[in-house]
Design an enzyme around this catalytic site. Structure first.
Site, PDB file in Angstrom:
ATOM      1  N   LYS A   9       0.824  -1.210   0.000  1.00  0.00           N
ATOM      2  CA  LYS A   9       0.000   0.000   0.000  1.00  0.00           C
ATOM      3  C   LYS A   9       0.868   1.275   0.000  1.00  0.00           C
ATOM      4  O   LYS A   9       2.078   1.214   0.263  1.00  0.00           O
ATOM      5  CB  LYS A   9      -0.921  -0.042   1.220  1.00  0.00           C
ATOM      6  CG  LYS A   9      -1.981  -1.158   1.170  1.00  0.00           C
ATOM      7  CD  LYS A   9      -2.859  -1.098   2.431  1.00  0.00           C
ATOM      8  CE  LYS A   9      -4.026  -2.053   2.364  1.00  0.00           C
ATOM      9  NZ  LYS A   9      -4.906  -1.899   3.573  1.00  0.00           N
ATOM     10  N   TYR A  49     -12.322  -1.775  -3.460  1.00  0.00           N
ATOM     11  CA  TYR A  49     -12.837  -1.942  -2.094  1.00  0.00           C
ATOM     12  C   TYR A  49     -14.361  -1.838  -2.035  1.00  0.00           C
ATOM     13  O   TYR A  49     -14.902  -1.477  -0.987  1.00  0.00           O
ATOM     14  CB  TYR A  49     -12.189  -0.915  -1.170  1.00  0.00           C
ATOM     15  CG  TYR A  49     -10.839  -1.345  -0.619  1.00  0.00           C
ATOM     16  CD1 TYR A  49     -10.717  -2.491   0.180  1.00  0.00           C
ATOM     17  CD2 TYR A  49      -9.687  -0.601  -0.864  1.00  0.00           C
ATOM     18  CE1 TYR A  49      -9.489  -2.878   0.701  1.00  0.00           C
ATOM     19  CE2 TYR A  49      -8.452  -0.995  -0.337  1.00  0.00           C
ATOM     20  CZ  TYR A  49      -8.367  -2.130   0.445  1.00  0.00           C
ATOM     21  OH  TYR A  49      -7.157  -2.514   0.972  1.00  0.00           O
ATOM     22  N   PHE A  57     -15.241   3.954   7.231  1.00  0.00           N
ATOM     23  CA  PHE A  57     -13.868   4.286   6.841  1.00  0.00           C
ATOM     24  C   PHE A  57     -13.649   4.261   5.327  1.00  0.00           C
ATOM     25  O   PHE A  57     -12.534   4.446   4.858  1.00  0.00           O
ATOM     26  CB  PHE A  57     -12.866   3.340   7.537  1.00  0.00           C
ATOM     27  CG  PHE A  57     -13.102   1.862   7.291  1.00  0.00           C
ATOM     28  CD1 PHE A  57     -12.634   1.236   6.138  1.00  0.00           C
ATOM     29  CD2 PHE A  57     -13.784   1.093   8.225  1.00  0.00           C
ATOM     30  CE1 PHE A  57     -12.844  -0.114   5.907  1.00  0.00           C
ATOM     31  CE2 PHE A  57     -14.000  -0.273   8.007  1.00  0.00           C
ATOM     32  CZ  PHE A  57     -13.534  -0.870   6.845  1.00  0.00           C
ATOM     33  N   ARG A  85      -2.310 -14.313   4.670  1.00  0.00           N
ATOM     34  CA  ARG A  85      -3.042 -13.550   5.710  1.00  0.00           C
ATOM     35  C   ARG A  85      -2.296 -13.656   7.047  1.00  0.00           C
ATOM     36  O   ARG A  85      -2.192 -12.680   7.787  1.00  0.00           O
ATOM     37  CB  ARG A  85      -4.468 -14.083   5.895  1.00  0.00           C
ATOM     38  CG  ARG A  85      -5.443 -13.888   4.743  1.00  0.00           C
ATOM     39  CD  ARG A  85      -6.029 -12.520   4.593  1.00  0.00           C
ATOM     40  NE  ARG A  85      -6.574 -11.917   5.771  1.00  0.00           N
ATOM     41  CZ  ARG A  85      -7.138 -10.695   5.762  1.00  0.00           C
ATOM     42  NH1 ARG A  85      -7.219  -9.983   4.642  1.00  0.00           N
ATOM     43  NH2 ARG A  85      -7.604 -10.171   6.850  1.00  0.00           N
ATOM     44  N   THR A  91      -5.354  -6.667  11.020  1.00  0.00           N
ATOM     45  CA  THR A  91      -5.589  -5.382  10.349  1.00  0.00           C
ATOM     46  C   THR A  91      -4.959  -4.227  11.130  1.00  0.00           C
ATOM     47  O   THR A  91      -4.314  -3.345  10.546  1.00  0.00           O
ATOM     48  CB  THR A  91      -7.112  -5.142  10.209  1.00  0.00           C
ATOM     49  OG1 THR A  91      -7.702  -6.300   9.607  1.00  0.00           O
ATOM     50  CG2 THR A  91      -7.409  -3.912   9.382  1.00  0.00           C
ATOM     51  N   ASN A 112      -1.851   0.415   6.889  1.00  0.00           N
ATOM     52  CA  ASN A 112      -1.319  -0.848   7.419  1.00  0.00           C
ATOM     53  C   ASN A 112      -0.482  -1.639   6.399  1.00  0.00           C
ATOM     54  O   ASN A 112      -0.347  -2.848   6.497  1.00  0.00           O
ATOM     55  CB  ASN A 112      -2.441  -1.683   8.033  1.00  0.00           C
ATOM     56  CG  ASN A 112      -3.529  -1.994   7.039  1.00  0.00           C
ATOM     57  OD1 ASN A 112      -3.413  -1.660   5.865  1.00  0.00           O
ATOM     58  ND2 ASN A 112      -4.586  -2.642   7.491  1.00  0.00           N
ATOM     59  N   HIS A 115      -2.218  -5.319   1.713  1.00  0.00           N
ATOM     60  CA  HIS A 115      -3.533  -5.947   1.544  1.00  0.00           C
ATOM     61  C   HIS A 115      -3.330  -7.414   1.213  1.00  0.00           C
ATOM     62  O   HIS A 115      -2.348  -7.764   0.555  1.00  0.00           O
ATOM     63  CB  HIS A 115      -4.297  -5.291   0.378  1.00  0.00           C
ATOM     64  CG  HIS A 115      -5.500  -6.070  -0.044  1.00  0.00           C
ATOM     65  ND1 HIS A 115      -6.701  -5.984   0.617  1.00  0.00           N
ATOM     66  CD2 HIS A 115      -5.656  -7.020  -1.005  1.00  0.00           C
ATOM     67  CE1 HIS A 115      -7.554  -6.835   0.057  1.00  0.00           C
ATOM     68  NE2 HIS A 115      -6.954  -7.469  -0.926  1.00  0.00           N
ATOM     69  N   GLU A 126      -9.960  -9.981  -7.175  1.00  0.00           N
ATOM     70  CA  GLU A 126      -8.882  -8.998  -6.945  1.00  0.00           C
ATOM     71  C   GLU A 126      -7.711  -9.202  -7.905  1.00  0.00           C
ATOM     72  O   GLU A 126      -7.107  -8.229  -8.376  1.00  0.00           O
ATOM     73  CB  GLU A 126      -8.410  -9.084  -5.490  1.00  0.00           C
ATOM     74  CG  GLU A 126      -9.480  -8.592  -4.519  1.00  0.00           C
ATOM     75  CD  GLU A 126      -9.109  -8.786  -3.057  1.00  0.00           C
ATOM     76  OE1 GLU A 126      -8.032  -9.353  -2.764  1.00  0.00           O
ATOM     77  OE2 GLU A 126      -9.906  -8.350  -2.209  1.00  0.00           O
TER      78      GLU A 126
HETATM   79  N1  UDP Z   1      -9.601  -0.112   7.616  1.00  0.00           N
HETATM   80  C1  UDP Z   1      -9.645   1.083   8.317  1.00  0.00           C
HETATM   81  N2  UDP Z   1     -10.336   1.132   9.505  1.00  0.00           N
HETATM   82  C2  UDP Z   1     -10.990   0.057  10.008  1.00  0.00           C
HETATM   83  C3  UDP Z   1     -10.945  -1.163   9.293  1.00  0.00           C
HETATM   84  C4  UDP Z   1     -10.247  -1.210   8.103  1.00  0.00           C
HETATM   85  O1  UDP Z   1      -9.080   2.071   7.870  1.00  0.00           O
HETATM   86  O2  UDP Z   1     -11.606   0.169  11.086  1.00  0.00           O
HETATM   87  C5  UDP Z   1      -8.851  -0.185   6.349  1.00  0.00           C
HETATM   88  C6  UDP Z   1      -7.496  -0.880   6.497  1.00  0.00           C
HETATM   89  O3  UDP Z   1      -6.567  -0.266   5.608  1.00  0.00           O
HETATM   90  C7  UDP Z   1      -7.836  -2.289   6.058  1.00  0.00           C
HETATM   91  C8  UDP Z   1      -8.846  -2.033   4.938  1.00  0.00           C
HETATM   92  O4  UDP Z   1      -9.608  -0.930   5.402  1.00  0.00           O
HETATM   93  O5  UDP Z   1      -6.687  -3.003   5.642  1.00  0.00           O
HETATM   94  C9  UDP Z   1      -9.766  -3.179   4.610  1.00  0.00           C
HETATM   95  O6  UDP Z   1     -10.379  -3.624   5.796  1.00  0.00           O
HETATM   96  P1  UDP Z   1     -10.499  -5.183   6.136  1.00  0.00           P
HETATM   97  O7  UDP Z   1     -11.429  -5.311   7.289  1.00  0.00           O
HETATM   98  O8  UDP Z   1     -10.821  -5.934   4.887  1.00  0.00           O
HETATM   99  O9  UDP Z   1      -9.020  -5.549   6.654  1.00  0.00           O
HETATM  100  P2  UDP Z   1      -7.864  -6.448   6.011  1.00  0.00           P
HETATM  101  O10 UDP Z   1      -8.523  -7.548   5.233  1.00  0.00           O
HETATM  102  O11 UDP Z   1      -7.045  -5.538   5.131  1.00  0.00           O
HETATM  103  O12 UDP Z   1      -7.080  -6.955   7.183  1.00  0.00           O
HETATM  104 MG    MG Z   2      -9.991  -7.457   3.770  1.00  0.00          MG
END
Ligand code: UDP
Ligand code: MG
Length: 138
Positions: A9, A49, A57, A85, A91, A112, A115, A126
């Site tokens: 990212k 997304y 968010f 993962r 996350t 973070n 992805h 994706e």
């Molecule tokens: N995100 C955020 N705030 C939150 C949850 C998610 O900004 O409370 C962002 C973060 O960059 C995350 C992305 O949205 O990686 C997608 O969220 P997801 O729950 O799919 O998390 P991931 O699969 O990336 O762990």
């Molecule tokens: Mg996700």
């Protein structure tokens, strides 16, 4: 053999962490089979997304994802989705296990660093979002 999509990212590309993250991925025995650097515009980030479009968010997330270059990487391996993962970590980096990419490199729950696809159906969507079948090699 399973495929999954990794995105490095904008926060990580900006901090010159592409090599470090790819090193962690390769050390974890996940095979890079496609890779490109690109800069998303807002509609492309929103499309990627779309599953999160009702989340509070969503605006912040998509603007951040369009804020600078990213690197898209397709990874292959046995159980690659789950293994990548696990390598990414939770996350929120504050919750991520030691040695995970997010624990080592992420700034915050939003910024973070990486992805990763979460299921075979999302991985297929994706990967197709960024790559043609002819671009997957190895
Ligand atoms: N995100 C955020 N705030 C939150 C949850 C998610 O900004 O409370 C962002 C973060 O960059 C995350 C992305 O949205 O990686 C997608 O969220 P997801 O729950 O799919 O998390 P991931 O699969 O990336 O762990
Ligand atoms: Mg996700």
């Amino acid at each position: 053999m399973e495929l999954t999509l990794c995105l490095i990212k904008p926060d990580a590309v900006r901090r010159d962490l592409v090599g470090s993250i790819l090193y962690m991925i390769e050390k974890a025995d996940l095979k890079i089979v496609a890779m490109k650097m690109l800069k998303l515009d807002l509609p492309l980030a929103q499309g990627f997304y779309h599953v999160h479009k009702e989340r509070p968010f969503f605006g912040e997330l998509t603007e951040y994802m369009a804020s600078g270059p990213i690197v898209a990487v397709v990874l292959a391996g046995n159980n690659a989705i789950k293994r990548y993962r696990e390598l990414m970590g939770a996350t929120d980096p504050a919750q991520a296990a030691d040695g995970t990419i997010r624990k080592v490199h992420a700034i915050s729950k939003g910024e973070n660093s990486v992805h990763g696809s979460d299921a075979p159906e999302t991985a297929a969507f994706e990967i197709g979002y960024f790559f043609n079948a002819t671009e997957l090699v190895g």
